[in-house]
Design a protein around this motif. Structure first.
Motif, PDB file in Angstrom:
ATOM      1  N   ILE B   3       0.824  -1.402  -0.338  1.00 32.67           N
ATOM      2  CA  ILE B   3      -0.098  -0.227   0.094  1.00 32.67           C
ATOM      3  C   ILE B   3       0.633   1.038   0.083  1.00 32.67           C
ATOM      4  O   ILE B   3       1.248   1.641   0.596  1.00 32.67           O
ATOM      5  CB  ILE B   3      -1.343  -0.190   1.176  1.00 32.67           C
ATOM      6  N   ARG B   4       0.802   2.271  -0.933  1.00 28.09           N
ATOM      7  CA  ARG B   4       1.466   3.482  -1.126  1.00 28.09           C
ATOM      8  C   ARG B   4       0.541   4.614   0.136  1.00 28.09           C
ATOM      9  O   ARG B   4      -0.139   5.033  -0.159  1.00 28.09           O
ATOM     10  CB  ARG B   4       1.351   3.694  -2.720  1.00 28.09           C
ATOM     11  N   LYS B   5       1.723   4.662   0.185  1.00 29.83           N
ATOM     12  CA  LYS B   5       0.901   5.900   0.903  1.00 29.83           C
ATOM     13  C   LYS B   5       0.355   7.057   0.236  1.00 29.83           C
ATOM     14  O   LYS B   5       1.936   7.982  -0.074  1.00 29.83           O
ATOM     15  CB  LYS B   5       1.884   6.293   2.444  1.00 29.83           C
ATOM     16  N   VAL B   6       0.226   7.896   0.735  1.00 29.22           N
ATOM     17  CA  VAL B   6      -0.262   9.168  -0.609  1.00 29.22           C
ATOM     18  C   VAL B   6      -0.606  10.504  -0.196  1.00 29.22           C
ATOM     19  O   VAL B   6      -0.636  11.085  -0.157  1.00 29.22           O
ATOM     20  CB  VAL B   6      -1.227   8.750  -1.294  1.00 29.22           C
ATOM     21  N   ARG B  39     -13.131   4.465  -3.019  1.00 26.08           N
ATOM     22  CA  ARG B  39     -11.800   5.533  -3.010  1.00 26.08           C
ATOM     23  C   ARG B  39     -11.978   7.021  -2.653  1.00 26.08           C
ATOM     24  O   ARG B  39     -13.029   7.668  -2.691  1.00 26.08           O
ATOM     25  CB  ARG B  39     -11.282   5.677  -4.870  1.00 26.08           C
ATOM     26  N   LEU B  40     -10.738   7.649  -1.477  1.00 23.52           N
ATOM     27  CA  LEU B  40     -10.571   9.408  -1.077  1.00 23.52           C
ATOM     28  C   LEU B  40     -10.428   9.896  -2.823  1.00 23.52           C
ATOM     29  O   LEU B  40      -9.190   9.873  -2.853  1.00 23.52           O
ATOM     30  CB  LEU B  40     -10.759   9.562  -0.412  1.00 23.52           C
TER      31      LEU B  40
END
Lengths: 73, 148
Positions: B3-6, B39-40
């Motif tokens: 999971i990539r931190k955005v 999705r945000l």
């Protein structure tokens, strides 16, 4: 088959259809899947609260899993 | 799956004075497999030009160029590979500090500070385009005269 499927919860019906690839004709299965997906699209939540507090337990569990996954990012 | 931190959660008090929060909303979907997706996304219409974004132009191939490419591929008997980048737009780097309001999850005293682009931002396509060409150049490709 339709009457059998109507006894299931909509998500269980969808799982069933996804798992019976070899029993059913491809067209029949595809048509039924399309109907299920259309019905599910009409049931999508409109907000975070609606998804998190979904009145249906199965939907609520799924939405909470996916919301947690999104929030981890 | 990694999971990539955005984004990171910050206190609203730590946001520089005069900066406003970009609105966000949730998008829901369900796949044929029964997989639920959420999705945000940012509400791009609430971004302020020159503050939350400067440029938004992202180059895409012209349809005539695309046909020339396909024909030259056929004539020269070249092989083609199609790639699909999952959640492509989330890979874009941001040049601006963007703060997102997500009060339904984080309450009124917190906000999200974006590390990478998220869907819905005005500049999201451009940031991905810049990232994409940067990587193509690293791989050894070079653009033509108009690209340089």
């Amino acid at each position: 088959l339709k009457s059998k499927l109507s006894e299931f919860h909509i998500l269980d019906g969808l799982n069933y259809l996804n798992n019976v690839k070899n029993i059913m004709k491809k067209d029949t299965r595809s048509g039924l899947l399309r109907e299920y997906v259309q019905e599910l699209k009409g049931m999508l939540p409109n907000s975070y609260e609606e998804a998190w507090n979904h009145p249906d337990e199965k939907f609520r569990d799924r939405w909470r899993i996916t919301l947690r996954k999104e929030l981890r990012a | 799956v990694e999971i990539r931190k955005v984004c990171r959660v910050i206190k609203r008090a730590s946001i520089p004075k005069g900066r406003h929060l970009v609105r966000s909303t949730w998008i829901f979907g369900i796949k044929r497999s029964g997989l639920c997706k959420a999705r945000l996304v940012a509400c791009g219409y609430s971004q302020i030009p020159e503050v939350d974004f400067t440029e938004s132009f992202a180059l895409v191939i012209n349809d005539v160029s695309w046909r020339i490419l396909i024909i030259s591929m056929l004539v020269q008997k070249l092989e083609a590979k199609i790639i699909d980048v999952y959640t492509a737009f989330l890979y874009g780097d941001l040049y601006e500090d963007i703060y997102i309001k997500c009060s339904e999850v984080h309450g009124e005293d917190e906000a999200l500070h974006l590390i990478h682009a998220i869907y819905g931002l005005v500049q999201v396509a451009r940031q991905y385009y810049l990232k994409f060409i940067e990587n193509l150049r690293k791989m050894g490709f070079s653009g033509g005269y108009p690209d340089s």
